[in-house]
Design a protein around this motif. Sequence first.
Motif, PDB file in Angstrom:
ATOM      1  N   GLY A  66       0.190 114.030  17.060  1.00  0.00           N
ATOM      2  CA  GLY A  66      -0.760 114.109  18.163  1.00  0.00           C
ATOM      3  C   GLY A  66      -0.070 114.290  19.504  1.00  0.00           C
ATOM      4  N   MET A  67       1.049 113.618  19.675  1.00  0.00           N
ATOM      5  CA  MET A  67       1.796 113.749  20.923  1.00  0.00           C
ATOM      6  C   MET A  67       2.348 115.164  21.070  1.00  0.00           C
ATOM      7  SD  MET A  67       3.661 109.992  20.921  1.00  0.00           S
ATOM      8  CE  MET A  67       5.060 110.580  21.810  1.00  0.00           C
ATOM      9  N   ARG A  68       2.842 115.741  19.971  1.00  0.00           N
ATOM     10  CA  ARG A  68       3.344 117.118  20.029  1.00  0.00           C
ATOM     11  C   ARG A  68       2.219 118.091  20.354  1.00  0.00           C
ATOM     12  NH1 ARG A  68       6.395 115.104  15.820  1.00  0.00           N
ATOM     13  NH2 ARG A  68       4.968 115.844  14.229  1.00  0.00           N
ATOM     14  N   LEU A  69       1.071 117.882  19.732  1.00  0.00           N
ATOM     15  CA  LEU A  69      -0.080 118.747  19.995  1.00  0.00           C
ATOM     16  C   LEU A  69      -0.501 118.650  21.464  1.00  0.00           C
ATOM     17  CD1 LEU A  69      -2.485 120.556  19.437  1.00  0.00           C
ATOM     18  CD2 LEU A  69      -3.640 118.599  18.382  1.00  0.00           C
ATOM     19  N   LYS A  70      -0.653 117.434  21.951  1.00  0.00           N
ATOM     20  CA  LYS A  70      -1.090 117.241  23.333  1.00  0.00           C
ATOM     21  C   LYS A  70      -0.084 117.840  24.318  1.00  0.00           C
ATOM     22  CE  LYS A  70      -2.713 113.820  26.614  1.00  0.00           C
ATOM     23  NZ  LYS A  70      -3.089 112.430  26.829  1.00  0.00           N
ATOM     24  N   SER A  71       1.187 117.612  24.063  1.00  0.00           N
ATOM     25  CA  SER A  71       2.237 118.146  24.944  1.00  0.00           C
ATOM     26  C   SER A  71       2.201 119.672  24.974  1.00  0.00           C
ATOM     27  CB  SER A  71       3.600 117.648  24.478  1.00  0.00           C
ATOM     28  OG  SER A  71       4.618 118.243  25.233  1.00  0.00           O
ATOM     29  N   ALA A  72       2.106 120.292  23.804  1.00  0.00           N
ATOM     30  CA  ALA A  72       2.074 121.762  23.727  1.00  0.00           C
ATOM     31  C   ALA A  72       0.806 122.299  24.388  1.00  0.00           C
ATOM     32  CB  ALA A  72       2.152 122.220  22.275  1.00  0.00           C
ATOM     33  N   ARG A  73      -0.311 121.612  24.211  1.00  0.00           N
ATOM     34  CA  ARG A  73      -1.579 122.025  24.822  1.00  0.00           C
ATOM     35  C   ARG A  73      -1.490 121.943  26.344  1.00  0.00           C
ATOM     36  NH1 ARG A  73      -5.558 119.154  26.745  1.00  0.00           N
ATOM     37  NH2 ARG A  73      -5.024 117.196  25.717  1.00  0.00           N
ATOM     38  N   GLU A  74      -0.927 120.849  26.823  1.00  0.00           N
ATOM     39  CA  GLU A  74      -0.820 120.670  28.271  1.00  0.00           C
ATOM     40  C   GLU A  74       0.173 121.656  28.892  1.00  0.00           C
ATOM     41  OE1 GLU A  74      -0.040 116.459  28.623  1.00  0.00           O
ATOM     42  OE2 GLU A  74      -2.183 115.995  28.675  1.00  0.00           O
ATOM     43  N   LYS A  75       1.233 122.012  28.164  1.00  0.00           N
ATOM     44  CA  LYS A  75       2.183 123.013  28.672  1.00  0.00           C
ATOM     45  C   LYS A  75       1.508 124.364  28.876  1.00  0.00           C
ATOM     46  CE  LYS A  75       6.450 121.038  26.945  1.00  0.00           C
ATOM     47  NZ  LYS A  75       7.508 121.095  25.933  1.00  0.00           N
ATOM     48  N   LYS A  76       0.493 124.641  28.091  1.00  0.00           N
ATOM     49  CA  LYS A  76      -0.278 125.884  28.233  1.00  0.00           C
ATOM     50  C   LYS A  76      -1.449 125.713  29.207  1.00  0.00           C
ATOM     51  CE  LYS A  76       1.607 128.723  25.161  1.00  0.00           C
ATOM     52  NZ  LYS A  76       2.038 130.065  25.444  1.00  0.00           N
ATOM     53  N   ASN A  77      -1.515 124.530  29.827  1.00  0.00           N
ATOM     54  CA  ASN A  77      -2.604 124.216  30.767  1.00  0.00           C
ATOM     55  C   ASN A  77      -3.982 124.395  30.150  1.00  0.00           C
ATOM     56  OD1 ASN A  77      -1.007 123.487  33.071  1.00  0.00           O
ATOM     57  ND2 ASN A  77      -0.501 125.655  33.270  1.00  0.00           N
ATOM     58  N   LEU A  78      -4.126 123.948  28.917  1.00  0.00           N
ATOM     59  CA  LEU A  78      -5.400 124.062  28.207  1.00  0.00           C
ATOM     60  C   LEU A  78      -6.043 122.689  28.063  1.00  0.00           C
ATOM     61  CD1 LEU A  78      -4.411 126.461  25.281  1.00  0.00           C
ATOM     62  CD2 LEU A  78      -5.776 127.037  27.290  1.00  0.00           C
ATOM     63  N   THR A  79      -7.347 122.644  28.235  1.00  0.00           N
ATOM     64  CA  THR A  79      -8.107 121.444  27.894  1.00  0.00           C
ATOM     65  C   THR A  79      -8.381 121.478  26.393  1.00  0.00           C
ATOM     66  OG1 THR A  79     -10.231 122.542  28.206  1.00  0.00           O
ATOM     67  CG2 THR A  79      -9.252 121.435  30.150  1.00  0.00           C
ATOM     68  N   GLN A  80      -8.835 120.363  25.860  1.00  0.00           N
ATOM     69  CA  GLN A  80      -9.227 120.351  24.448  1.00  0.00           C
ATOM     70  C   GLN A  80     -10.359 121.337  24.205  1.00  0.00           C
ATOM     71  OE1 GLN A  80     -10.138 116.260  23.491  1.00  0.00           O
ATOM     72  NE2 GLN A  80      -7.973 115.713  23.279  1.00  0.00           N
ATOM     73  N   GLU A  81     -11.260 121.451  25.168  1.00  0.00           N
ATOM     74  CA  GLU A  81     -12.397 122.366  25.034  1.00  0.00           C
ATOM     75  C   GLU A  81     -11.926 123.822  25.012  1.00  0.00           C
ATOM     76  OE1 GLU A  81     -12.198 119.823  27.208  1.00  0.00           O
ATOM     77  OE2 GLU A  81     -13.788 118.501  26.503  1.00  0.00           O
ATOM     78  N   ALA A  82     -10.962 124.154  25.867  1.00  0.00           N
ATOM     79  CA  ALA A  82     -10.437 125.523  25.890  1.00  0.00           C
ATOM     80  C   ALA A  82      -9.702 125.836  24.593  1.00  0.00           C
ATOM     81  CB  ALA A  82      -9.505 125.716  27.085  1.00  0.00           C
ATOM     82  N   LEU A  83      -8.943 124.857  24.089  1.00  0.00           N
ATOM     83  CA  LEU A  83      -8.237 125.060  22.826  1.00  0.00           C
ATOM     84  C   LEU A  83      -9.227 125.244  21.683  1.00  0.00           C
ATOM     85  CD1 LEU A  83      -5.614 125.257  21.235  1.00  0.00           C
ATOM     86  CD2 LEU A  83      -5.544 122.750  21.153  1.00  0.00           C
ATOM     87  N   GLU A  84     -10.348 124.539  21.743  1.00  0.00           N
ATOM     88  CA  GLU A  84     -11.396 124.695  20.735  1.00  0.00           C
ATOM     89  C   GLU A  84     -11.876 126.143  20.684  1.00  0.00           C
ATOM     90  OE1 GLU A  84     -15.741 122.801  19.650  1.00  0.00           O
ATOM     91  OE2 GLU A  84     -15.218 122.945  21.770  1.00  0.00           O
ATOM     92  N   LYS A  85     -12.146 126.709  21.844  1.00  0.00           N
ATOM     93  CA  LYS A  85     -12.662 128.078  21.894  1.00  0.00           C
ATOM     94  C   LYS A  85     -11.651 129.096  21.391  1.00  0.00           C
ATOM     95  CE  LYS A  85     -15.905 127.107  25.560  1.00  0.00           C
ATOM     96  NZ  LYS A  85     -16.096 127.019  26.978  1.00  0.00           N
ATOM     97  N   LEU A  86     -10.390 128.866  21.690  1.00  0.00           N
ATOM     98  CA  LEU A  86      -9.348 129.819  21.298  1.00  0.00           C
ATOM     99  C   LEU A  86      -8.906 129.676  19.843  1.00  0.00           C
ATOM    100  CD1 LEU A  86      -7.204 129.576  24.548  1.00  0.00           C
ATOM    101  CD2 LEU A  86      -8.631 131.517  23.855  1.00  0.00           C
ATOM    102  N   SER A  87      -9.005 128.465  19.305  1.00  0.00           N
ATOM    103  CA  SER A  87      -8.491 128.212  17.953  1.00  0.00           C
ATOM    104  C   SER A  87      -9.572 128.065  16.887  1.00  0.00           C
ATOM    105  CB  SER A  87      -7.647 126.936  17.952  1.00  0.00           C
ATOM    106  OG  SER A  87      -8.472 125.797  18.190  1.00  0.00           O
ATOM    107  N   ASN A  88     -10.821 127.928  17.316  1.00  0.00           N
ATOM    108  CA  ASN A  88     -11.923 127.657  16.392  1.00  0.00           C
ATOM    109  C   ASN A  88     -11.767 126.327  15.658  1.00  0.00           C
ATOM    110  OD1 ASN A  88     -13.479 129.991  16.943  1.00  0.00           O
ATOM    111  ND2 ASN A  88     -12.059 131.190  15.682  1.00  0.00           N
TER     112      ASN A  88
END
Length: 127
Positions: A66-88
Motif C-alpha cells: 500500500g505504501m508503494r502504491l500510494k507513493s507511486a500514485r502521489e509521484k504522478k500527482n494523482l488522486t485515488q479518484e483519478a487513478l480509478e478513471k485511468l486504471s479501471n
Amino acid sequence: MGARRKVNVEIIEITKITNKIKNKVTDSELKNIRNGLKLLKLAQETLSDGDEVHKNDLKQIGVPLGMRLKSAREKKNLTQEALEKLSNVSQATISKIESGSKMVSNNEAKSIAKVLGVTPQYLIAGE
C-alpha cells in the motif's frame, strides 16, 4: 503465547480456509492468499519465541504494498479518484490496497502499474 506460535496458528487457520474456498475463488485471488501465507511464514522465521505479535501486526503485511502504491500514485500527482478513471480499478479498492486491508490482484496490479509507470512486481513485492 509466543510470537512464533501466534503466527503459526494464523498460518494453520489461513491454510484451512484456503483449502475450503479454493474452488470458489479465482486463480489470482488464490495466488494472493498463497503470497500472504509466504509472508506469514517469513515473519514466523524472523521472530523469536519471546517476541510479541498481535493480530494487528499480522494485518500490517499488506502495508508495504500500500505504501508503494500510494507513493507511486502521489509521484504522478494523482488522486485515488483519478487513478480509478485511468486504471479501471475502483477508488474503494485502491483505498483498501493502500491501507493494507486488501491484497492487490494480478489484474489490478497490471492496470495500476501501467498508469503509474512501474511494474506489477514493484507494486506487489518491491522488486
